[in-house]
Design an enzyme around this catalytic site. Structure first.
Site, PDB file in Angstrom:
ATOM      1  N   ASN A 133       0.817  -1.222   0.000  1.00  0.00           N
ATOM      2  CA  ASN A 133       0.000   0.000   0.000  1.00  0.00           C
ATOM      3  C   ASN A 133       0.848   1.268   0.000  1.00  0.00           C
ATOM      4  O   ASN A 133       0.337   2.363   0.216  1.00  0.00           O
ATOM      5  CB  ASN A 133      -0.970   0.003   1.188  1.00  0.00           C
ATOM      6  N   GLU A 140       1.502   4.393   7.389  1.00  0.00           N
ATOM      7  CA  GLU A 140       0.468   3.950   6.457  1.00  0.00           C
ATOM      8  C   GLU A 140      -0.049   5.148   5.662  1.00  0.00           C
ATOM      9  O   GLU A 140       0.205   6.305   6.039  1.00  0.00           O
ATOM     10  CB  GLU A 140      -0.690   3.312   7.242  1.00  0.00           C
TER      11      GLU A 140
END
Ligand code: F6R
Length: 253
Positions: A133, A140
């Site tokens: 990702n 993140e």
């Protein structure tokens, strides 16, 4: 940003080890990553050490991240992993390995780690892997581009990806301490390695997509000395490959 493409993961490890070896010198401060990608690079460094070509004496090592709640003896703690995969085989005194403290108050551990990095004079070169990702460390998507070492919640995709290291996904800690994107940016050099087809999208986005918190690894575009080393499979989504190969072949002295 410099993009280096090699046929195989083994060749990626060789290029990465060549770069890292330049920072493995007395007084050097090296940022190290865990996960599966760097293992081949660590094997290469350990082999060079075994042949007497490299000594890590006088080098300080700083980890990127650590799971909250896992102590140094937990087999999946990043402290233990780095001891087993790199520090002990390189015959480095473990007091030169610094990892965010997963057992300390997680709201304070990040600030303490930032101070440790500062006290060492900053990281000369930070090795990075990339998540599917686009995460680096455990930053993140949507992580602040200027963040420092802090407590974070993992993305469910990362919990899933990392379940392979644990007996089940339930055992993967949900919280981590990670160097921030601002911390990573302060390293003198960034070296990101990626291998395998599942990284092709993340590599294309981080190299050729916009600089964006949606792809934390895209901060490499903002760094004055960033190198990305990938194998054929991870390079599959790159549109400007011809240019990267031309630039490498015609690098100035
Ligand atoms: C590891 C880390 C992570 C990994 C990334 C890729 O310290 O911070 O960002 O680099 O999840 O992991 P692998 O290499 O296992 O695909």
């Amino acid at each position: 940003m410099e993009v280096v493409i090699r046929h195989t993961a083994a060749e990626v490890a060789e290029v990465a080890a060549d770069i890292l070896a330049g920072y493995i010198r007395p007084g050097g401060v090296l940022g190290v990553a865990t996960g599966s990608t760097p293992i081949a690079t660590y094997h290469e460094l350990i082999a060079r050490h075994g042949r007497g070509e490299l000594s890590a004496e006088g080098v300080e090592f700083f980890a990127l991240d650590e799971y909250v709640g896992l102590d140094h003896d937990h087999p999946q703690s990043y402290y233990r992993t780095l001891r087993d995969e790199l520090i002990d085989p390189l015959e480095v005194d473990p007091e030169h390995l610094h990892v965010p403290d997963g057992t300390a108050d997680p709201h304070k551990a990040g600030g303490i780690y930032e101070e440790q990095i500062l006290a060492a004079g900053g990281i000369d070169c930070q090795l990075l892997g990339v998540g599917v990702n686009g995460h680096i460390g455990f930053n993140e998507p949507t992580s602040s581009l200027n963040s420092v070492t802090r407590l974070k919640t993992l993305h469910p995709q990362t919990v899933k990806d990392n379940a392979r290291f644990f007996d089940s996904a339930e055992e993967v800690p949900r919280h981590v301490l990670t160097q921030g994107l601002g911390t990573i940016q302060r390293a003198g050099r960034l070296l990101l390695i990626a291998t395998g087809a599942n990284k092709a999208d993340a590599v294309a986005k981080l190299v050729e997509g916009p600089l964006s918190a949606a792809c934390p690894a895209s901060i490499l575009q903002w760094h004055p000395h960033a190198t990305v080393v990938v194998d054929e499979e991870a390079a599959a989504g790159l549109a400007n490959r011809e240019y990267y190969e031309f630039a490498e072949a015609n690098k100035p002295e």
